[in-house]
Design a protein around this motif. Structure first.
Motif, PDB file in Angstrom:
ATOM      1  N   HIS A  43      -3.695  -0.653  19.484  1.00 40.23           N
ATOM      2  CA  HIS A  43      -4.196   0.069  18.316  1.00 40.23           C
ATOM      3  C   HIS A  43      -3.210   1.144  17.839  1.00 40.23           C
ATOM      4  CE1 HIS A  43      -8.027  -1.892  17.839  1.00 40.23           C
ATOM      5  NE2 HIS A  43      -8.186  -1.857  19.143  1.00 40.23           N
ATOM      6  N   SER A  44      -2.399   1.674  18.743  1.00 37.50           N
ATOM      7  CA  SER A  44      -1.367   2.618  18.284  1.00 37.50           C
ATOM      8  C   SER A  44      -0.284   1.875  17.504  1.00 37.50           C
ATOM      9  CB  SER A  44      -0.772   3.400  19.463  1.00 37.50           C
ATOM     10  OG  SER A  44      -0.155   2.551  20.402  1.00 37.50           O
ATOM     11  N   ALA A  45      -0.038   0.623  17.861  1.00 37.02           N
ATOM     12  CA  ALA A  45       0.881  -0.203  17.071  1.00 37.02           C
ATOM     13  C   ALA A  45       0.282  -0.469  15.694  1.00 37.02           C
ATOM     14  CB  ALA A  45       1.156  -1.522  17.794  1.00 37.02           C
ATOM     15  N   VAL A  46      -1.002  -0.761  15.656  1.00 35.98           N
ATOM     16  CA  VAL A  46      -1.689  -1.007  14.386  1.00 35.98           C
ATOM     17  C   VAL A  46      -1.606   0.223  13.490  1.00 35.98           C
ATOM     18  CG1 VAL A  46      -3.959  -1.424  13.334  1.00 35.98           C
ATOM     19  CG2 VAL A  46      -3.224  -2.769  15.319  1.00 35.98           C
ATOM     20  N   ASP A  47      -1.812   1.410  14.047  1.00 37.68           N
ATOM     21  CA  ASP A  47      -1.721   2.646  13.263  1.00 37.68           C
ATOM     22  C   ASP A  47      -0.342   2.790  12.629  1.00 37.68           C
ATOM     23  OD1 ASP A  47      -4.299   3.278  13.969  1.00 37.68           O
ATOM     24  OD2 ASP A  47      -3.722   4.716  15.537  1.00 37.68           O
ATOM     25  N   ASP A  48       0.687   2.521  13.413  1.00 38.79           N
ATOM     26  CA  ASP A  48       2.063   2.643  12.939  1.00 38.79           C
ATOM     27  C   ASP A  48       2.326   1.663  11.797  1.00 38.79           C
ATOM     28  OD1 ASP A  48       4.741   3.462  12.890  1.00 38.79           O
ATOM     29  OD2 ASP A  48       5.337   2.001  14.405  1.00 38.79           O
ATOM     30  N   ILE A  49       1.918   0.415  11.978  1.00 38.92           N
ATOM     31  CA  ILE A  49       2.133  -0.614  10.962  1.00 38.92           C
ATOM     32  C   ILE A  49       1.334  -0.308   9.696  1.00 38.92           C
ATOM     33  CG2 ILE A  49       1.849  -3.073  10.439  1.00 38.92           C
ATOM     34  CD1 ILE A  49       2.126  -3.484  13.566  1.00 38.92           C
ATOM     35  N   TYR A  50       0.123   0.160   9.877  1.00 37.00           N
ATOM     36  CA  TYR A  50      -0.752   0.534   8.757  1.00 37.00           C
ATOM     37  C   TYR A  50      -0.063   1.554   7.849  1.00 37.00           C
ATOM     38  CZ  TYR A  50      -4.595   3.248   6.604  1.00 37.00           C
ATOM     39  OH  TYR A  50      -5.415   3.935   5.748  1.00 37.00           O
ATOM     40  N   HIS A  51       0.503   2.591   8.427  1.00 32.05           N
ATOM     41  CA  HIS A  51       1.169   3.626   7.629  1.00 32.05           C
ATOM     42  C   HIS A  51       2.429   3.078   6.955  1.00 32.05           C
ATOM     43  CE1 HIS A  51      -1.500   6.905   8.595  1.00 32.05           C
ATOM     44  NE2 HIS A  51      -1.422   6.612   9.882  1.00 32.05           N
ATOM     45  N   TYR A  52       3.126   2.185   7.647  1.00 29.36           N
ATOM     46  CA  TYR A  52       4.316   1.585   7.046  1.00 29.36           C
ATOM     47  C   TYR A  52       3.928   0.768   5.811  1.00 29.36           C
ATOM     48  CZ  TYR A  52       8.567  -1.107   6.402  1.00 29.36           C
ATOM     49  OH  TYR A  52       9.687  -1.674   5.849  1.00 29.36           O
ATOM     50  N   ILE A  53       2.886  -0.031   5.935  1.00 31.57           N
ATOM     51  CA  ILE A  53       2.443  -0.854   4.806  1.00 31.57           C
ATOM     52  C   ILE A  53       2.014   0.028   3.628  1.00 31.57           C
ATOM     53  CG2 ILE A  53       0.621  -2.434   4.007  1.00 31.57           C
ATOM     54  CD1 ILE A  53       0.797  -3.822   6.733  1.00 31.57           C
ATOM     55  N   LEU A  54       1.239   1.072   3.921  1.00 32.00           N
ATOM     56  CA  LEU A  54       0.798   1.962   2.845  1.00 32.00           C
ATOM     57  C   LEU A  54       1.975   2.614   2.138  1.00 32.00           C
ATOM     58  CD1 LEU A  54      -2.335   3.852   4.230  1.00 32.00           C
ATOM     59  CD2 LEU A  54      -2.258   1.875   2.713  1.00 32.00           C
ATOM     60  N   ASN A  55       2.996   2.978   2.889  1.00 31.84           N
ATOM     61  CA  ASN A  55       4.166   3.633   2.300  1.00 31.84           C
ATOM     62  C   ASN A  55       5.035   2.660   1.504  1.00 31.84           C
ATOM     63  OD1 ASN A  55       3.537   6.169   3.315  1.00 31.84           O
ATOM     64  ND2 ASN A  55       4.643   5.830   5.224  1.00 31.84           N
ATOM     65  N   THR A  56       4.850   1.372   1.744  1.00 34.05           N
ATOM     66  CA  THR A  56       5.654   0.356   1.059  1.00 34.05           C
ATOM     67  C   THR A  56       4.967  -0.160  -0.195  1.00 34.05           C
ATOM     68  OG1 THR A  56       6.558  -0.333   3.206  1.00 34.05           O
ATOM     69  CG2 THR A  56       6.849  -1.852   1.357  1.00 34.05           C
ATOM     70  N   LEU A  57       3.646  -0.239  -0.168  1.00 33.73           N
ATOM     71  CA  LEU A  57       2.898  -0.753  -1.313  1.00 33.73           C
ATOM     72  C   LEU A  57       2.974   0.201  -2.503  1.00 33.73           C
ATOM     73  CD1 LEU A  57      -0.398  -2.058   0.365  1.00 33.73           C
ATOM     74  CD2 LEU A  57       1.468  -3.444  -0.563  1.00 33.73           C
ATOM     75  N   ASN A  58       2.783  -0.352  -3.683  1.00 34.76           N
ATOM     76  CA  ASN A  58       2.634   0.482  -4.873  1.00 34.76           C
ATOM     77  C   ASN A  58       1.502  -0.099  -5.714  1.00 34.76           C
ATOM     78  OD1 ASN A  58       3.696  -1.489  -6.887  1.00 34.76           O
ATOM     79  ND2 ASN A  58       5.587  -1.241  -5.696  1.00 34.76           N
ATOM     80  N   ASN A  59       1.177   0.559  -6.777  1.00 29.22           N
ATOM     81  CA  ASN A  59       0.022   0.158  -7.591  1.00 29.22           C
ATOM     82  C   ASN A  59       0.243  -1.139  -8.371  1.00 29.22           C
ATOM     83  OD1 ASN A  59      -1.440   2.413  -6.810  1.00 29.22           O
ATOM     84  ND2 ASN A  59      -0.593   3.672  -8.469  1.00 29.22           N
ATOM     85  N   HIS A  60       1.451  -1.651  -8.330  1.00 30.86           N
ATOM     86  CA  HIS A  60       1.769  -2.821  -9.151  1.00 30.86           C
ATOM     87  C   HIS A  60       2.031  -4.073  -8.310  1.00 30.86           C
ATOM     88  CE1 HIS A  60       2.023   0.048 -12.403  1.00 30.86           C
ATOM     89  NE2 HIS A  60       2.919   0.726 -11.731  1.00 30.86           N
ATOM     90  N   CYS A  61       1.666  -4.051  -7.040  1.00 22.04           N
ATOM     91  CA  CYS A  61       1.964  -5.207  -6.208  1.00 22.04           C
ATOM     92  C   CYS A  61       0.735  -5.680  -5.447  1.00 22.04           C
ATOM     93  CB  CYS A  61       3.105  -4.912  -5.237  1.00 22.04           C
ATOM     94  SG  CYS A  61       2.680  -3.742  -3.937  1.00 22.04           S
ATOM     95  N   SER A  62       0.767  -6.946  -5.070  1.00 25.69           N
ATOM     96  CA  SER A  62      -0.217  -7.507  -4.155  1.00 25.69           C
ATOM     97  C   SER A  62       0.564  -8.018  -2.945  1.00 25.69           C
ATOM     98  CB  SER A  62      -1.010  -8.635  -4.823  1.00 25.69           C
ATOM     99  OG  SER A  62      -0.147  -9.653  -5.265  1.00 25.69           O
TER     100      SER A  62
END
Length: 237
Positions: free
Chosen positions: A53-72
């Motif tokens: 779950h600590s790995a999941v937390d790390d990946i979760y934040h990475y994904i959020l920081n990479t996404l933008n409002n114009h992508c899926s």
């Protein structure tokens, strides 16, 4: 058309470079983003995760920081990466974040299956022998003591967080469609077991089998990527 991103999660012991060739398969329609886990590849000097779950937390934040409002986006995970992808979906859902359009789960039974063996507690000799018996590591690798001294502790830690993972039944199923891949000769993924991924989604599920063992994805990069592309671009003009 909205920008499409494919986040890729590696197997136990694997680094982001596992998907380096996938980036060469891709085109301007989809951006392939291999995710580097702590203690691997470019992050080799970082401490590995205490829990899955600590790995999941790390990946979760990475994904959020990479996404933008114009992508899926979609998520692909192989073996350990499939379990990480599954838990990341629910973390995104729990925090009311944008969910993936599609989930691509490869080389691992559904999370409600318990581990067949507990390997991380084995002696060094027995652990190495178990890895040798898998179909993904060339025999020549085991002749290099220096490589073993670096790689085996990393792999053992990945096995530890996998084997200590406790599945809890979710209150709801994934809403995303899922595609499940497995190798016909992989001793860890029988067809009837892989069919049970259907229990975890209220969307559509497609199960695809390929010749080969646990690391069949290296032999079928282009056809697998072609499947992924067709799913992520489904309905696009």
């Amino acid at each position: 058309m909205r920008e499409k991103i494919l986040f890729c999660l590696p197997h136990a012991g694997g680094a982001a470079s596992t998907y380096g060739s996938w980036k060469r398969c891709s085109d301007s329609m989809i951006t392939v983003v291999p995710i580097e886990l702590a203690g691997k590849g470019k992050r080799i000097r970082e401490k590995q995760y205490e829990t899955l779950h600590s790995a999941v937390d790390d990946i979760y934040h990475y994904i959020l920081n990479t996404l933008n409002n114009h992508c899926s986006y979609g998520i692909f995970g192989h073996s350990m990466g499939a379990l990480l992808a599954y838990e990341i979906y629910y973390k995104m859902k729990h925090h009311n974040k944008q969910l993936p359009d599609h989930m691509f789960l490869s080389g691992r039974k559904p999370p409600h299956f318990k581990e067949d063996e507990i390997l991380h507690k084995l002696s060094q000799e027995d652990f190495i022998e178990k890895i040798r018996q898998s179909d993904g590591t060339p025999n020549e690798f085991f002749e290099h003591e220096e490589l073993l001294s670096i790689f085996i502790p990393i792999l053992r830690e990945d096995y530890r967080i996998l084997e200590e993972y406790q599945y809890t039944e979710k209150k709801y199923k994934m809403h995303s469609d899922i595609t499940v891949f497995y190798g016909k000769n992989d001793k860890m993924t029988k067809e009837e077991d892989m069919q049970e991924w259907k229990q975890h989604t209220d969307g559509e599920m497609e199960l695809l089998a390929y010749d080969g063992g646990h690391f069949f994805i290296h032999e079928y990069e282009k056809p697998i990527y072609s499947v992924i592309k067709s799913k992520l671009l489904k309905g696009e003009g």
